[in-house]
Write a protein that holds these residues in place. Structure first.
Motif, PDB file in Angstrom:
ATOM      1  N   ARG A 273      -4.083   0.402 -11.066  1.00  0.00           N
ATOM      2  CA  ARG A 273      -3.987   1.450 -10.271  1.00  0.00           C
ATOM      3  C   ARG A 273      -4.155   2.878 -11.101  1.00  0.00           C
ATOM      4  O   ARG A 273      -3.990   4.069 -10.380  1.00  0.00           O
ATOM      5  CB  ARG A 273      -2.710   1.703  -9.526  1.00  0.00           C
ATOM      6  CG  ARG A 273      -2.656   0.615  -8.582  1.00  0.00           C
ATOM      7  CD  ARG A 273      -3.156   0.606  -7.228  1.00  0.00           C
ATOM      8  NE  ARG A 273      -3.159  -0.534  -6.207  1.00  0.00           N
ATOM      9  CZ  ARG A 273      -3.262  -0.302  -5.042  1.00  0.00           C
ATOM     10  NH1 ARG A 273      -3.499   0.687  -4.453  1.00  0.00           N
ATOM     11  NH2 ARG A 273      -3.170  -1.556  -4.211  1.00  0.00           N
TER      12      ARG A 273
ATOM     13  N   LYS B 223      -2.984   5.801 -13.508  1.00  0.00           N
ATOM     14  CA  LYS B 223      -1.955   6.728 -13.704  1.00  0.00           C
ATOM     15  C   LYS B 223      -1.209   6.836 -12.122  1.00  0.00           C
ATOM     16  O   LYS B 223      -0.515   7.798 -12.301  1.00  0.00           O
ATOM     17  CB  LYS B 223      -2.153   7.923 -14.261  1.00  0.00           C
ATOM     18  CG  LYS B 223      -2.578   7.558 -15.842  1.00  0.00           C
ATOM     19  CD  LYS B 223      -2.494   8.778 -16.695  1.00  0.00           C
ATOM     20  CE  LYS B 223      -2.813   8.425 -18.055  1.00  0.00           C
ATOM     21  NZ  LYS B 223      -1.798   7.686 -18.769  1.00  0.00           N
ATOM     22  N   THR B 224      -1.839   6.533 -11.055  1.00  0.00           N
ATOM     23  CA  THR B 224      -1.438   6.922  -9.806  1.00  0.00           C
ATOM     24  C   THR B 224      -0.287   6.269  -9.368  1.00  0.00           C
ATOM     25  O   THR B 224      -0.222   4.715  -9.535  1.00  0.00           O
ATOM     26  CB  THR B 224      -2.704   6.870  -8.514  1.00  0.00           C
ATOM     27  OG1 THR B 224      -3.550   7.529  -8.986  1.00  0.00           O
ATOM     28  CG2 THR B 224      -1.867   7.185  -7.426  1.00  0.00           C
TER      29      THR B 224
ATOM     30  N   TYR C 224       2.561   4.057  -7.953  1.00  0.00           N
ATOM     31  CA  TYR C 224       2.333   2.679  -6.895  1.00  0.00           C
ATOM     32  C   TYR C 224       3.569   2.247  -6.592  1.00  0.00           C
ATOM     33  O   TYR C 224       4.475   1.788  -7.571  1.00  0.00           O
ATOM     34  CB  TYR C 224       1.077   1.575  -7.273  1.00  0.00           C
ATOM     35  CG  TYR C 224       1.141   0.630  -6.387  1.00  0.00           C
ATOM     36  CD1 TYR C 224       0.555   0.683  -5.093  1.00  0.00           C
ATOM     37  CD2 TYR C 224       1.699  -0.487  -6.859  1.00  0.00           C
ATOM     38  CE1 TYR C 224       0.371  -0.459  -4.151  1.00  0.00           C
ATOM     39  CE2 TYR C 224       1.744  -1.671  -5.947  1.00  0.00           C
ATOM     40  CZ  TYR C 224       1.182  -1.626  -4.553  1.00  0.00           C
ATOM     41  OH  TYR C 224       1.276  -2.901  -3.830  1.00  0.00           O
TER      42      TYR C 224
ATOM     43  N   TYR D  88       4.374  -1.231 -14.343  1.00  0.00           N
ATOM     44  CA  TYR D  88       3.991  -0.207 -15.084  1.00  0.00           C
ATOM     45  C   TYR D  88       3.858  -0.489 -16.344  1.00  0.00           C
ATOM     46  O   TYR D  88       4.773  -1.210 -17.176  1.00  0.00           O
ATOM     47  CB  TYR D  88       5.062   0.987 -14.822  1.00  0.00           C
ATOM     48  CG  TYR D  88       4.614   2.240 -15.777  1.00  0.00           C
ATOM     49  CD1 TYR D  88       3.415   2.924 -15.233  1.00  0.00           C
ATOM     50  CD2 TYR D  88       5.326   2.697 -16.654  1.00  0.00           C
ATOM     51  CE1 TYR D  88       3.064   4.172 -16.059  1.00  0.00           C
ATOM     52  CE2 TYR D  88       4.656   3.845 -17.430  1.00  0.00           C
ATOM     53  CZ  TYR D  88       3.856   4.647 -16.919  1.00  0.00           C
ATOM     54  OH  TYR D  88       3.424   5.684 -17.733  1.00  0.00           O
TER      55      TYR D  88
ATOM     56  N   GLN E 274      -0.096   2.896 -17.349  1.00  0.00           N
ATOM     57  CA  GLN E 274      -0.736   2.650 -16.096  1.00  0.00           C
ATOM     58  C   GLN E 274       0.043   1.673 -15.030  1.00  0.00           C
ATOM     59  O   GLN E 274       0.884   0.919 -15.315  1.00  0.00           O
ATOM     60  CB  GLN E 274      -2.138   1.825 -16.425  1.00  0.00           C
ATOM     61  CG  GLN E 274      -3.142   2.701 -17.301  1.00  0.00           C
ATOM     62  CD  GLN E 274      -4.243   1.952 -17.577  1.00  0.00           C
ATOM     63  OE1 GLN E 274      -4.364   0.946 -18.215  1.00  0.00           O
ATOM     64  NE2 GLN E 274      -5.396   2.651 -17.560  1.00  0.00           N
TER      65      GLN E 274
END
Length: 412
Positions: A282, A284-285, A287, A298, A302
């Motif tokens: 996903r 750097k967004t 989640y 994480y 990322q």
């Protein structure tokens, strides 16, 4: 049949309760503790940290004796008083997020804990039970209720609502911006009705405070064995609890933080994960998962989503279907080599109420290599696991409400 009785609480006077009430000692940073001890002579922290007076850290049995001394001094100085009549204590908390919790502080039978009327869902650490039991045995009081929950009960709900129409004995807002209210219930008819309603409950559940309840049970066994005239009515037969309906309980998850990849490269680790999970990067967004058996991860700056390949994993019990157990059985133990969730210093926990910011900061800061997030467990999961006689992994639930120490005190 649950035995839940009124008791004569020791509690602060109305004008000092906001100054006395304190969060659990461990929840403060060192700087916060120092500030409160320095600036507030009425804080309950002075009782649980008695060495502050001598500018010295005191531990073990020496600390227990000093805790008792500080407590007796608070009573002698009129900071604490004891109610003349056994009462139930209706307690409401409205937190800064707008959540409201309504329940009753009462004394609950240790024998019900022994007979599994008071049901557990989480394992405890034996040496911690013994340490706290010895602490209780020396100081002679309990200042923080165990959080218990039960199915919603219309009769108790109506009594609580009626009592709350009157002026509260206590009403104070903490610096944490939670507002606390307390009402006394000692009307004979109300007391009888409340006690009967609890007696009609075949089971109540520990929501938070497994170590405190286990230690109170060990204390009960010790004092019972040492009392040749034991009758079953002594104060040590009970422990202080805050009982709330299931609908008021709020459960958050705990994120898992791991210090290393168990000798694996990032690429090798992802390949091993792929055997049981569908993985999506996903970037750097941020989640967060929204379904059972989905996890966030994480790693190396990322976010990843992990979706369980259910064809590769069978749920054989209510515990196996719990996400905290699933993560342990499929990733933490076989891939990352975390076998002992309680004592392995390679794993740490961050409750989900802090969102994912803390997890990101700790991984980016280098203290940890990878973090995992999940959705919270439900009350029904907690109950099913307890009913099946199983135990959740440690740090499976972060439960609200959190009560303040020193507002009601149970002496035995």
């Amino acid at each position: 049949m649950a035995k839940v009785i009124p008791f004569r609480a020791v509690r602060p006077t109305r004008d000092k309760v906001s100054l006395v009430a304190a969060r659990s000692y461990q929840s403060y940073t060192m700087a916060q503790r120092e500030s409160r001890l320095r600036d507030n002579p009425f804080s309950f922290l002075h009782i649980v940290n008695p060495g502050y007076r001598f500018d010295k850290e005191v531990s073990g049995k020496a600390r227990y004796g000093l805790v008792k001394n500080r407590y007796l001094e608070f009573k002698e100085d009129g900071i604490f008083m004891q109610d003349e009549i056994p009462s139930y204590y209706v307690y409401r908390i409205v937190n800064r997020d707008g959540d409201m919790f309504n329940g009753i502080v009462a004394a609950v039978s240790a024998k019900d804990y022994e007979n599994d009327v008071v049901k557990k869902h989480e394992n405890t650490i034996e040496f911690k039970e013994v340490i706290f039991k010895n602490y209780l045995k020396t100081v002679g009081f309990n200042a923080e209720p165990v959080l218990l929950t039960h199915p919603d009960n219309d009769v108790i709900k109506q009594i609580v609502a009626k009592v709350q129409q009157e002026r509260a004995e206590f009403e104070f807002t903490t610096t944490y911006r939670d507002t606390h209210y307390l009402w006394l219930v000692n009307d004979a008819n109300m007391v009888k009705t409340i006690q009967q309603e609890y007696e009609n409950m075949p089971t109540i559940y520990i929501a938070d405070g497994h170590h405190r309840s286990a230690s109170s049970y060990l204390l009960y066994k010790d004092l019972k064995q040492g009392n040749p005239n034991h009758s079953g009515n002594e104060k040590y037969n009970f422990f202080m609890s805050y009982l709330i309906p299931e609908s008021d309980l709020k459960i958050y998850e705990f994120n898992r933080l791991i210090k290393d990849l168990n000798g694996l490269s990032k690429e090798a680790f992802l390949i091993k994960l792929d055997a049981l999970y569908r993985i999506e990067n996903r970037g750097k967004t941020p989640y967060k998962p929204s379904k059972p058996h989905h996890f966030s991860m994480y790693l190396d700056g990322q976010f990843y989503s992990l979706y369980l390949r259910q064809s590769q994993y069978q749920f054989e019990s209510s515990l196996e279907a719990l996400d905290a157990q699933l993560l342990y059985k499929t990733i933490l133990k076989p891939i990352l080599g975390i076998h002992d969730l309680r004592n392995d210093d390679r794993i740490s926990y961050s409750h989900g109420k802090n969102d994912i910011v803390e997890m990101v900061n700790k991984v980016d800061g280098g203290a940890y290599k990878v973090g995992f997030g999940m959705i919270p467990a439900t009350v029904e999961q907690m109950k099913h696991i307890a009913d099946d006689g199983l135990k959740m992994p440690p740090k499976s639930t972060y439960v609200l409400p959190k009560l303040r120490s020193g507002v009601t005190i149970y002496e035995f």
